[in-house]
Write an enzyme that holds these catalytic residues in place. Sequence first.
Site, PDB file in Angstrom:
ATOM      1  N   ARG A 270      11.832  28.282  30.362  1.00 49.34           N
ATOM      2  CA  ARG A 270      11.224  27.864  31.594  1.00 49.34           C
ATOM      3  C   ARG A 270      10.177  29.103  31.964  1.00 49.34           C
ATOM      4  O   ARG A 270       9.397  28.750  32.977  1.00 49.34           O
ATOM      5  CB  ARG A 270      12.354  28.205  33.078  1.00 49.34           C
ATOM      6  CG  ARG A 270      13.350  27.175  32.622  1.00 49.34           C
ATOM      7  CD  ARG A 270      14.014  27.011  34.182  1.00 49.34           C
ATOM      8  NE  ARG A 270      13.221  26.636  35.089  1.00 49.34           N
ATOM      9  CZ  ARG A 270      13.481  26.903  36.421  1.00 49.34           C
ATOM     10  NH1 ARG A 270      14.837  26.926  36.770  1.00 49.34           N
ATOM     11  NH2 ARG A 270      12.561  26.334  37.389  1.00 49.34           N
TER      12      ARG A 270
ATOM     13  N   HIS B 255      22.738  30.038  40.629  1.00 49.36           N
ATOM     14  CA  HIS B 255      21.841  30.871  41.285  1.00 49.36           C
ATOM     15  C   HIS B 255      22.523  31.500  42.520  1.00 49.36           C
ATOM     16  O   HIS B 255      23.495  30.692  42.979  1.00 49.36           O
ATOM     17  CB  HIS B 255      20.666  30.180  41.552  1.00 49.36           C
ATOM     18  CG  HIS B 255      19.515  29.794  40.412  1.00 49.36           C
ATOM     19  ND1 HIS B 255      18.910  28.697  40.247  1.00 49.36           N
ATOM     20  CD2 HIS B 255      19.056  30.771  39.486  1.00 49.36           C
ATOM     21  CE1 HIS B 255      18.145  28.796  39.267  1.00 49.36           C
ATOM     22  NE2 HIS B 255      18.096  30.235  38.878  1.00 49.36           N
TER      23      HIS B 255
ATOM     24  N   CYS C  41      15.431  24.213  45.400  1.00 47.32           N
ATOM     25  CA  CYS C  41      14.765  24.388  44.101  1.00 47.32           C
ATOM     26  C   CYS C  41      13.429  23.837  43.992  1.00 47.32           C
ATOM     27  O   CYS C  41      12.511  24.299  43.197  1.00 47.32           O
ATOM     28  CB  CYS C  41      15.648  23.853  43.044  1.00 47.32           C
ATOM     29  SG  CYS C  41      17.088  24.550  43.095  1.00 47.32           S
TER      30      CYS C  41
HETATM   31  N1  GLY Z   1      18.307  22.966  35.722  1.00 47.58           N
HETATM   32  C1  GLY Z   1      17.774  24.003  36.432  1.00 47.58           C
HETATM   33  C2  GLY Z   1      17.781  25.229  35.704  1.00 47.58           C
HETATM   34  O1  GLY Z   1      18.999  25.350  34.809  1.00 47.58           O
HETATM   35  O2  GLY Z   1      17.302  26.191  35.768  1.00 47.58           O
END
Ligand code: GLY
Length: 268
Positions: A93, A168, A255
């Site tokens: 990410r 989270h 999100c």
């Molecule tokens: N799919 C969202 C995450 O794991 O960051």
Amino acid sequence: MTNERLPQTIVAVTRQPSASLARCELLHLPRREIDYAQARRQHSRYEDELSDLGCVLLRLPPAAELPDAVFVEDTCLVLDDLAIVARPGVPSRRPETEPLAGLLGAFRPVAFIEAPGTLDGGDVVRLGNRVFVGLSSRTNGAGLEQLAAHLVPRGYTVHPVSLNGCLHLKTALTAVSPDTLLVNRSWVAAEAFAAARTIDVHPDEPFGANALLVNGTVLHSASHPRTRERLEGSGIRVRPVEFSELEKAEAGVTCCCVLFDAGLPPRR
Ligand code: GLY
């Protein structure tokens, strides 16, 4: 010169999902097939709701090779007087943050979370000048310390919070008014938020604690109708949104955007 603010313009940063969403990161959910066309429709309607609630959309360029790029919340934090580009906890990410400094730099000074620190924006809940940080698998102690080093001199207090069983902090807890939190107590110790009013999710809807407060209205997934009843019974104005396909990617309504006031911060 006066100390008055200009009329508030709320910016909503979004990024449309890509077909690679099927390869998203997952921590607690099993992988299920995602109907991509439906995910696009649901995201588009979500953007429409944000516009209808008075937000000006800033859409980041689509990122076909970044499966989780639609979840822009994790890439940054925007406070009244500073933007912070995050460093997501999973390497897949980290490239998502690439366009953020340029975009946010038009509105705020920009700081960065740097290695070895990691921080996902979804781990940060702000209530006024109190900033709660979930120590999840995505956010580490170095990330927390760097965040505190940026925020404490600006008058914020920073509070680490332990999580248990969710991705989270915002999976377990979100603000649904300036002084009210919606919470799933089985994933987070609600005592950490003793000063706030709390509303519990319905026990059959553990993922119901993720809600997005926009201009006095809460966007909330239509997947959690019993929690919505609790919110409405507590005087919270709620708009349900269909979010089922994005939820398969272990995401909630917070999100998919980053909200902030485009105006200048108040003078101190
Ligand atoms: N799919 C969202 C995450 O794991 O960051």
